[in-house]
Design a protein around this motif. Structure first.
Motif, PDB file in Angstrom:
ATOM      1  N   LYS A 104      63.535 -23.030  30.976  1.00 51.83           N
ATOM      2  CA  LYS A 104      64.971 -23.253  30.787  1.00 51.83           C
ATOM      3  C   LYS A 104      65.416 -22.850  29.378  1.00 51.83           C
ATOM      4  CE  LYS A 104      65.356 -24.938  34.941  1.00 51.83           C
ATOM      5  NZ  LYS A 104      65.768 -26.298  35.257  1.00 51.83           N
ATOM      6  N   ASN A 105      64.970 -23.553  28.368  1.00 52.38           N
ATOM      7  CA  ASN A 105      65.350 -23.180  27.003  1.00 52.38           C
ATOM      8  C   ASN A 105      64.497 -23.935  25.987  1.00 52.38           C
ATOM      9  OD1 ASN A 105      67.476 -25.431  27.885  1.00 52.38           O
ATOM     10  ND2 ASN A 105      67.255 -25.554  25.652  1.00 52.38           N
ATOM     11  N   THR A 106      64.625 -23.518  24.725  1.00 58.06           N
ATOM     12  CA  THR A 106      63.862 -24.147  23.652  1.00 58.06           C
ATOM     13  C   THR A 106      64.658 -24.114  22.356  1.00 58.06           C
ATOM     14  OG1 THR A 106      61.676 -24.230  22.575  1.00 58.06           O
ATOM     15  CG2 THR A 106      62.663 -22.058  22.858  1.00 58.06           C
ATOM     16  N   GLN A 107      64.364 -25.052  21.470  1.00 56.52           N
ATOM     17  CA  GLN A 107      65.000 -25.125  20.152  1.00 56.52           C
ATOM     18  C   GLN A 107      64.063 -25.868  19.208  1.00 56.52           C
ATOM     19  OE1 GLN A 107      67.596 -29.063  21.481  1.00 56.52           O
ATOM     20  NE2 GLN A 107      68.670 -27.227  20.892  1.00 56.52           N
ATOM     21  N   GLY A 108      64.274 -25.679  17.914  1.00 56.29           N
ATOM     22  CA  GLY A 108      63.426 -26.399  16.970  1.00 56.29           C
ATOM     23  C   GLY A 108      63.601 -25.932  15.544  1.00 56.29           C
ATOM     24  N   GLY A 109      62.795 -26.536  14.663  1.00 58.87           N
ATOM     25  CA  GLY A 109      62.848 -26.201  13.247  1.00 58.87           C
ATOM     26  C   GLY A 109      62.152 -27.269  12.423  1.00 58.87           C
ATOM     27  N   THR A 110      62.385 -27.250  11.128  1.00 59.15           N
ATOM     28  CA  THR A 110      61.817 -28.274  10.256  1.00 59.15           C
ATOM     29  C   THR A 110      62.619 -29.566  10.413  1.00 59.15           C
ATOM     30  OG1 THR A 110      63.198 -27.569   8.396  1.00 59.15           O
ATOM     31  CG2 THR A 110      61.032 -26.542   8.605  1.00 59.15           C
ATOM     32  N   TYR A 111      61.994 -30.682  10.044  1.00 56.01           N
ATOM     33  CA  TYR A 111      62.681 -31.956  10.249  1.00 56.01           C
ATOM     34  C   TYR A 111      62.303 -32.974   9.176  1.00 56.01           C
ATOM     35  CZ  TYR A 111      58.503 -34.480  11.626  1.00 56.01           C
ATOM     36  OH  TYR A 111      57.272 -35.095  11.598  1.00 56.01           O
ATOM     37  N   LYS A 112      63.123 -34.022   9.121  1.00 55.94           N
ATOM     38  CA  LYS A 112      62.792 -35.222   8.361  1.00 55.94           C
ATOM     39  C   LYS A 112      63.411 -36.401   9.093  1.00 55.94           C
ATOM     40  CE  LYS A 112      66.850 -34.892   5.314  1.00 55.94           C
ATOM     41  NZ  LYS A 112      67.323 -34.768   3.912  1.00 55.94           N
ATOM     42  N   ASN A 154      66.608 -29.103  10.706  1.00 53.89           N
ATOM     43  CA  ASN A 154      67.156 -27.845  10.226  1.00 53.89           C
ATOM     44  C   ASN A 154      66.750 -26.772  11.240  1.00 53.89           C
ATOM     45  OD1 ASN A 154      68.407 -28.425   7.555  1.00 53.89           O
ATOM     46  ND2 ASN A 154      66.356 -29.209   7.122  1.00 53.89           N
ATOM     47  N   CYS A 155      67.689 -26.380  12.069  1.00 57.34           N
ATOM     48  CA  CYS A 155      67.401 -25.546  13.231  1.00 57.34           C
ATOM     49  C   CYS A 155      67.023 -24.119  12.826  1.00 57.34           C
ATOM     50  CB  CYS A 155      68.604 -25.530  14.171  1.00 57.34           C
ATOM     51  SG  CYS A 155      68.322 -24.636  15.696  1.00 57.34           S
ATOM     52  N   GLU A 156      65.868 -23.659  13.304  1.00 59.01           N
ATOM     53  CA  GLU A 156      65.430 -22.281  13.067  1.00 59.01           C
ATOM     54  C   GLU A 156      65.554 -21.415  14.316  1.00 59.01           C
ATOM     55  OE1 GLU A 156      62.476 -21.905   9.349  1.00 59.01           O
ATOM     56  OE2 GLU A 156      61.509 -21.970  11.316  1.00 59.01           O
ATOM     57  N   PHE A 157      65.608 -22.043  15.496  1.00 60.43           N
ATOM     58  CA  PHE A 157      65.775 -21.266  16.721  1.00 60.43           C
ATOM     59  C   PHE A 157      66.409 -22.127  17.803  1.00 60.43           C
ATOM     60  CE2 PHE A 157      61.595 -23.196  16.968  1.00 60.43           C
ATOM     61  CZ  PHE A 157      61.505 -23.649  18.268  1.00 60.43           C
ATOM     62  N   ASP A 158      67.202 -21.483  18.627  1.00 61.07           N
ATOM     63  CA  ASP A 158      67.830 -22.128  19.781  1.00 61.07           C
ATOM     64  C   ASP A 158      68.276 -20.993  20.698  1.00 61.07           C
ATOM     65  OD1 ASP A 158      69.500 -23.354  21.665  1.00 61.07           O
ATOM     66  OD2 ASP A 158      70.168 -24.883  20.241  1.00 61.07           O
ATOM     67  N   ASP A 159      67.492 -20.723  21.742  1.00 63.29           N
ATOM     68  CA  ASP A 159      67.784 -19.552  22.561  1.00 63.29           C
ATOM     69  C   ASP A 159      68.975 -19.763  23.487  1.00 63.29           C
ATOM     70  OD1 ASP A 159      66.415 -21.343  24.202  1.00 63.29           O
ATOM     71  OD2 ASP A 159      65.325 -19.793  25.276  1.00 63.29           O
ATOM     72  N   ILE A 169      71.654 -22.371  14.942  1.00 62.77           N
ATOM     73  CA  ILE A 169      70.634 -21.947  13.981  1.00 62.77           C
ATOM     74  C   ILE A 169      71.201 -21.947  12.565  1.00 62.77           C
ATOM     75  CG2 ILE A 169      69.112 -20.047  13.318  1.00 62.77           C
ATOM     76  CD1 ILE A 169      69.089 -19.232  16.292  1.00 62.77           C
ATOM     77  N   GLY A 170      70.411 -22.458  11.644  1.00 62.87           N
ATOM     78  CA  GLY A 170      70.832 -22.516  10.253  1.00 62.87           C
ATOM     79  C   GLY A 170      71.614 -23.759   9.899  1.00 62.87           C
ATOM     80  N   LYS A 171      71.850 -24.615  10.897  1.00 67.19           N
ATOM     81  CA  LYS A 171      72.611 -25.837  10.657  1.00 67.19           C
ATOM     82  C   LYS A 171      71.698 -27.054  10.681  1.00 67.19           C
ATOM     83  CE  LYS A 171      76.851 -24.002  12.764  1.00 67.19           C
ATOM     84  NZ  LYS A 171      77.852 -24.169  13.856  1.00 67.19           N
ATOM     85  N   GLU A 172      72.160 -28.122  10.063  1.00 66.60           N
ATOM     86  CA  GLU A 172      71.445 -29.392  10.052  1.00 66.60           C
ATOM     87  C   GLU A 172      72.006 -30.280  11.157  1.00 66.60           C
ATOM     88  OE1 GLU A 172      70.059 -31.429   6.217  1.00 66.60           O
ATOM     89  OE2 GLU A 172      71.756 -32.670   6.851  1.00 66.60           O
ATOM     90  N   ILE A 207      60.664 -15.406  16.321  1.00 63.99           N
ATOM     91  CA  ILE A 207      62.044 -15.648  15.910  1.00 63.99           C
ATOM     92  C   ILE A 207      62.382 -14.932  14.607  1.00 63.99           C
ATOM     93  CG2 ILE A 207      62.276 -17.906  17.027  1.00 63.99           C
ATOM     94  CD1 ILE A 207      61.524 -19.219  14.356  1.00 63.99           C
ATOM     95  N   ASN A 208      63.678 -14.856  14.323  1.00 63.50           N
ATOM     96  CA  ASN A 208      64.185 -14.454  13.018  1.00 63.50           C
ATOM     97  C   ASN A 208      65.362 -15.379  12.701  1.00 63.50           C
ATOM     98  OD1 ASN A 208      65.563 -13.304  10.818  1.00 63.50           O
ATOM     99  ND2 ASN A 208      64.904 -11.233  11.356  1.00 63.50           N
ATOM    100  N   PRO A 209      65.112 -16.488  12.000  1.00 62.31           N
ATOM    101  CA  PRO A 209      66.190 -17.458  11.740  1.00 62.31           C
ATOM    102  C   PRO A 209      67.372 -16.879  10.985  1.00 62.31           C
ATOM    103  CG  PRO A 209      64.036 -18.410  11.262  1.00 62.31           C
ATOM    104  CD  PRO A 209      63.820 -16.950  11.476  1.00 62.31           C
ATOM    105  N   ILE A 210      67.126 -15.913  10.099  1.00 64.02           N
ATOM    106  CA  ILE A 210      68.213 -15.347   9.301  1.00 64.02           C
ATOM    107  C   ILE A 210      69.196 -14.586  10.188  1.00 64.02           C
ATOM    108  CG2 ILE A 210      68.803 -13.820   7.383  1.00 64.02           C
ATOM    109  CD1 ILE A 210      67.311 -16.398   6.609  1.00 64.02           C
ATOM    110  N   GLU A 211      68.670 -13.850  11.154  1.00 67.46           N
ATOM    111  CA  GLU A 211      69.523 -13.073  12.053  1.00 67.46           C
ATOM    112  C   GLU A 211      69.804 -13.810  13.363  1.00 67.46           C
ATOM    113  OE1 GLU A 211      67.786  -9.236  12.635  1.00 67.46           O
ATOM    114  OE2 GLU A 211      68.053  -8.631  10.541  1.00 67.46           O
ATOM    115  N   LYS A 212      69.345 -15.066  13.436  1.00 65.80           N
ATOM    116  CA  LYS A 212      69.499 -15.882  14.647  1.00 65.80           C
ATOM    117  C   LYS A 212      68.866 -15.190  15.856  1.00 65.80           C
ATOM    118  CE  LYS A 212      73.644 -18.182  12.923  1.00 65.80           C
ATOM    119  NZ  LYS A 212      75.031 -18.607  13.182  1.00 65.80           N
ATOM    120  N   GLY A 213      67.760 -14.502  15.572  1.00 63.40           N
ATOM    121  CA  GLY A 213      67.064 -13.770  16.622  1.00 63.40           C
ATOM    122  C   GLY A 213      66.008 -14.607  17.315  1.00 63.40           C
TER     123      GLY A 213
END
Length: 226
Positions: A56-64, A73-78, A84-87, A155-161
């Motif tokens: 179905k889908n996936t998302q993730g990134g660094t966390y606290k 801090n989202c690095e990918f969300d297809d 992406i790039g948001k907290e 992924i490419n978080p900068i380009e939201k790829g």
């Protein structure tokens, strides 16, 4: 008696706080036929939704975790690249072996610690008998392994790829690395497949060789990315 009660409460509080600060592990929630899989390790979190036959889908990134919130801090969300790039903030609490994330209960899976557990990033690949270094750049392929589960993400978080993901269960024993695929964004027909590889940790690098899901020979080097 009063001092004993206070001591017990302090112990319970310290255990709860320790879990909240270090929620490393695998958590699963079920919604109808869909499974929601959380992998948490090395300051990184992934959330993937899949059924027995469909990714179905996936998302993730660094966390606290702060103030009873999971802050990602989202690095990918297809599904929603705009995230992406948001907290992102989610209410979180722990009760025994259950993690409540935004009021959804996720059951913690049994611990199965192995030497490969953690966050990895591909840093080398063999082509024509030569191992070429993959320089760290915006585009990356990472792999999160914890308690017998794994997930790779390109992924490419900068380009939201977002270029693909796959995951499932794994074992690593006596240099034998095995994957059992539970989801694969590029081809649902690969679900249920078992892949066998040779694996070895040398100088803190994971040397990984065998055949890809397409049957092509591979030799890769992965480095820890935490």
């Amino acid at each position: 008696m009063r001092n004993t009660i206070i001591l017990v409460l302090l112990i319970i509080c310290s255990i709860s706080c320790a879990v909240a600060q270090n929620p490393t592990g695998v958590y699963i929630a079920t919604n109808n036929n869909d499974k929601h899989l959380l992998l948490i390790a090395d300051g990184y979190i992934t959330h993937t939704i899949f059924s027995a036959s469909e990714y179905k889908n996936t998302q993730g990134g660094t966390y606290k975790i702060a103030n009873n919130e999971l802050v990602v801090n989202c690095e990918f969300d297809d599904k929603n690249p705009s995230n992406i790039g948001k907290e992102h903030h989610f209410p979180i609490r722990f009760e025994s072996e259950t993690l409540y994330l935004d009021n959804t209960p996720f059951q913690k899976q049994a611990k199965s610690k192995q030497d490969l557990d953690g966050l990895w990033r591909i840093t080398g690949r063999q082509n024509n008998q030569t191992v070429n270094t993959i320089k760290r750049a915006d585009r990356k392929t990472i792999k999160l392994l914890v308690d017998g589960y794994f997930q790779w993400i390109a992924i490419n978080p900068i380009e939201k790829g977002f270029y693909g993901t796959g995951g499932g269960k794994y074992t690593f024993q006596n240099r034998n690395y095995q994957e059992n695929i539970l989801f694969f964004s590029r081809d649902n027909n690969r679900v249920g497949a078992t892949l066998n590889f040779s694996g070895e940790i040398k100088n803190n690098e994971w040397h990984h060789s065998g055949k890809s899901s397409k049957g092509d020979p591979i030799y890769e080097i992965w480095s820890r990315d935490n």
